[in-house]
Design a protein around this motif. Structure first.
Motif, PDB file in Angstrom:
ATOM      1  N   HIS A 116       0.811  -1.216   0.000  1.00 15.71           N
ATOM      2  CA  HIS A 116       0.000   0.000   0.000  1.00 15.71           C
ATOM      3  C   HIS A 116       0.841   1.261   0.000  1.00 15.71           C
ATOM      4  CE1 HIS A 116      -3.212  -2.780   1.248  1.00 15.71           C
ATOM      5  NE2 HIS A 116      -4.040  -1.848   0.753  1.00 15.71           N
ATOM      6  N   ALA A 117       2.065   1.174   0.445  1.00 21.90           N
ATOM      7  CA  ALA A 117       2.959   2.338   0.532  1.00 21.90           C
ATOM      8  C   ALA A 117       2.359   3.392   1.463  1.00 21.90           C
ATOM      9  CB  ALA A 117       3.237   2.938  -0.831  1.00 21.90           C
ATOM     10  N   GLY A 118       3.187   4.207   2.013  1.00 24.18           N
ATOM     11  CA  GLY A 118       2.725   5.228   2.938  1.00 24.18           C
ATOM     12  C   GLY A 118       2.797   4.748   4.387  1.00 24.18           C
ATOM     13  N   ARG A 119       2.282   5.566   5.254  1.00 27.48           N
ATOM     14  CA  ARG A 119       2.307   5.260   6.682  1.00 27.48           C
ATOM     15  C   ARG A 119       0.951   4.640   7.081  1.00 27.48           C
ATOM     16  NH1 ARG A 119       6.320   8.332   9.532  1.00 27.48           N
ATOM     17  NH2 ARG A 119       7.450   9.727   8.134  1.00 27.48           N
ATOM     18  N   HIS A 120       0.958   3.389   7.448  1.00 29.38           N
ATOM     19  CA  HIS A 120      -0.246   2.671   7.849  1.00 29.38           C
ATOM     20  C   HIS A 120       0.072   1.759   9.022  1.00 29.38           C
ATOM     21  CE1 HIS A 120      -2.235   4.048   4.194  1.00 29.38           C
ATOM     22  NE2 HIS A 120      -1.173   3.638   3.501  1.00 29.38           N
ATOM     23  N   CYS A 121      -0.950   1.430   9.799  1.00 29.82           N
ATOM     24  CA  CYS A 121      -0.813   0.518  10.931  1.00 29.82           C
ATOM     25  C   CYS A 121      -1.993  -0.444  10.933  1.00 29.82           C
ATOM     26  CB  CYS A 121      -0.758   1.262  12.256  1.00 29.82           C
ATOM     27  SG  CYS A 121       0.723   2.296  12.484  1.00 29.82           S
ATOM     28  N   VAL A 122      -1.712  -1.726  11.245  1.00 32.49           N
ATOM     29  CA  VAL A 122      -2.758  -2.739  11.360  1.00 32.49           C
ATOM     30  C   VAL A 122      -2.434  -3.611  12.562  1.00 32.49           C
ATOM     31  CG1 VAL A 122      -3.258  -2.775   8.888  1.00 32.49           C
ATOM     32  CG2 VAL A 122      -1.542  -4.342   9.838  1.00 32.49           C
ATOM     33  N   THR A 123      -3.462  -4.367  13.002  1.00 34.05           N
ATOM     34  CA  THR A 123      -3.285  -5.321  14.081  1.00 34.05           C
ATOM     35  C   THR A 123      -3.475  -6.722  13.529  1.00 34.05           C
ATOM     36  OG1 THR A 123      -4.102  -3.712  15.701  1.00 34.05           O
ATOM     37  CG2 THR A 123      -4.110  -6.049  16.343  1.00 34.05           C
ATOM     38  N   THR A 145      10.632   0.447   2.087  1.00 36.81           N
ATOM     39  CA  THR A 145       9.586   0.500   3.120  1.00 36.81           C
ATOM     40  C   THR A 145      10.035  -0.312   4.315  1.00 36.81           C
ATOM     41  OG1 THR A 145       7.841   0.700   1.449  1.00 36.81           O
ATOM     42  CG2 THR A 145       7.174   0.041   3.681  1.00 36.81           C
ATOM     43  N   VAL A 146       9.883   0.279   5.484  1.00 35.20           N
ATOM     44  CA  VAL A 146      10.221  -0.397   6.734  1.00 35.20           C
ATOM     45  C   VAL A 146       8.916  -0.711   7.465  1.00 35.20           C
ATOM     46  CG1 VAL A 146      11.373  -0.212   8.955  1.00 35.20           C
ATOM     47  CG2 VAL A 146      12.440   0.758   6.890  1.00 35.20           C
TER      48      VAL A 146
END
Length: 456
Positions: A116-123, A145-146
């Motif tokens: 997805h690229a960019g800054r994202h967070c999931v659980t 991407t890290v």
């Protein structure tokens, strides 16, 4: 179901108020607990995301994406940085944590974040909840991407501990609320319990004490005033019943003594048929007198018991009485007029009681008047004055002292009915309302009776 609720619902006011307070406090505690724990969980999640972003920034500092190929620079302590870190060159995985497999759930979640690229967070869930956040590393000719991961178990443990602590605190607070409510309601209702005890004592010994003599809160003072009025009403009714009993015994004694005397006289020696007939007529007349006395006193008792404090316009009541009297047989040759000295007169008695006071005086005037009866109403200092005047023979001077004694008549053989109770009853009713009835001896042409009543 309704019967069960009725049985389980407390019967005392103290228990009901305590239950209502407990229910209200429980709803409030539930809302506050849910809101508090929701805020705590969001705060812990934000802390975890901040930790992941800090770690992602540290890892991004070791990546060189300025050339055509992404390079991971060697730095001291890179073992710590490589823990739970995925590094991507575009969509291609360069490095992953040693404990993660290429097809594991955490790696698949990291692949989706990198795509997805960019800054994202999931659980994600792998032997527990794990939070993953991605951070892009832009370059001149290539991009990286890290993705960093953090185990949420410590945060979840903290949230669960806070939830248990809040539930325990809620239980303590509810218990304290229930206990304090019962204590406060009990103290607030103590004056009511005292009033109940006093009412029981006063009713047993017929005390003259009243609730209004003690300073109380406004609500209880109003209740005490209502109870005092009720006690006064009850005592007035009791006095009325006692007075009615005395009057009945007094008024019935004379005709009953007459009946006994006639029977004794008739049984003393043989009598002729004429004597027996005379005795029977005397007994029947005495019995009829007793019946008239009973009916009059009982009608007065009913009207007095039904009457209540109030006010009334005097002139309309007097005109109604005059119209009613004009239709009787006694008023066929007598003119009844009503005159008023003021346009608006208000008496401090109900209209029914005013009728009961004036009616006997009007009936008495109609019996003795030759051509005219006048009812005159006017104001007096602090009240109302009503005069009932007739142009009859007047009251004999020798009978004036016995005018208001029950059962007495100036001339029992004048051909008029009545048991001699009208004038005494009119005076007693007027006095019960704080007024008076008297005979005005200054008027020599006919009789004049004056009714004095308090102003309305």
């Amino acid at each position: 179901m309704r019967a069960f609720v009725s049985r389980s619902w407390p019967r005392t006011l103290r228990g009901r108020l305590s239950l209502v307070a407990l229910t209200t406090a429980t709803l409030l505690m539930v809302i506050l607990t849910v809101a508090f724990n929701t805020v705590v969980q969001r705060h812990l999640q934000h802390q975890a995301d901040d930790e992941l972003r800090t770690r992602g920034a540290a890892v991004a500092a070791t990546i060189d994406a300025s050339g055509p190929k992404v390079r991971v620079l060697e730095t001291p302590g890179e073992e710590l940085l490589d823990t739970n870190v995925w590094i991507y060159a575009g969509d291609r995985l360069l490095e992953k944590p040693p404990s993660a497999t290429a097809t594991g759930p955490l790696t698949r979640a990291a692949d989706r974040l990198a795509a997805h690229a960019g800054r994202h967070c999931v659980t994600a869930h792998a032997h527990g909840a794990v939070r993953l956040c991605s951070r892009p590393v832009p370059g001149d000719k290539s991009a990286a991407t890290v993705v960093t991961a953090l185990d949420l178990s410590p945060y979840r443990s903290s949230a669960d501990a806070l939830l248990l602590a809040s539930l325990a605190l809620d239980a303590v607070m509810l218990a304290c609320t229930y206990a304090l409510t019962r204590l406060a309601v009990g103290r607030a209702l103590r004056p009511v319990r005292t009033m109940t005890e006093h009412a029981t004592q006063w009713s047993a010994i017929a005390s003259e004490e009243r609730f209004g003599s003690v300073a109380r809160p406004t609500e209880l003072a109003q209740l005490g005033g209502s109870l005092d009025a009720l006690l006064d009403r009850i005592r007035a009714l009791l006095r009325h019943e006692q007075q009615l009993t005395r009057e009945l015994s007094h008024e019935l004694r004379n005709p009953l003594a007459r009946i006994i005397a006639e029977l004794d006289w008739w049984q003393a020696r043989p009598r002729s048929a004429a004597d027996t007939r005379t005795t029977h007529e005397a007994i029947a007349d005495a019995a009829q007198s007793m019946r008239t006395i009973c009916d009059t006193l009982l009608d007065d008792a009913r009207d007095s018991a039904a009457s209540a404090p109030g006010t009334t316009d005097v002139l309309p009541v007097l005109r109604r009485l005059a119209d009613r009297a004009a239709k009787t047989e006694e008023a066929e040759e007598v003119k009844v007029v009503v005159t008023g000295r003021a346009t608006a007169l208000s008496a401090g008695v109900p209209d029914a009681l005013l009728e009961r006071i004036v009616s006997p005086l009007l009936d008495n005037a109609l019996r003795h008047a030759h051509t005219r009866v006048e009812i005159r109403a006017g104001a007096r200092p602090g009240g109302v004055r009503v005069e009932v005047m007739d142009d009859g023979p007047g009251v004999p001077a020798s009978f004036a002292a016995e005018l208001f004694q029950p059962g007495r008549r100036a001339d029992p053989g004048d051909g008029h009915g009545g048991a001699g109770l009208g004038l005494p009853l009119a005076r007693r009713l007027a006095r019960s309302a704080g007024g008076e009835v008297h005979h005005d001896e200054r008027h020599t042409s006919g009789a004049t009776f004056v009714v004095s009543l308090p102003a309305g």
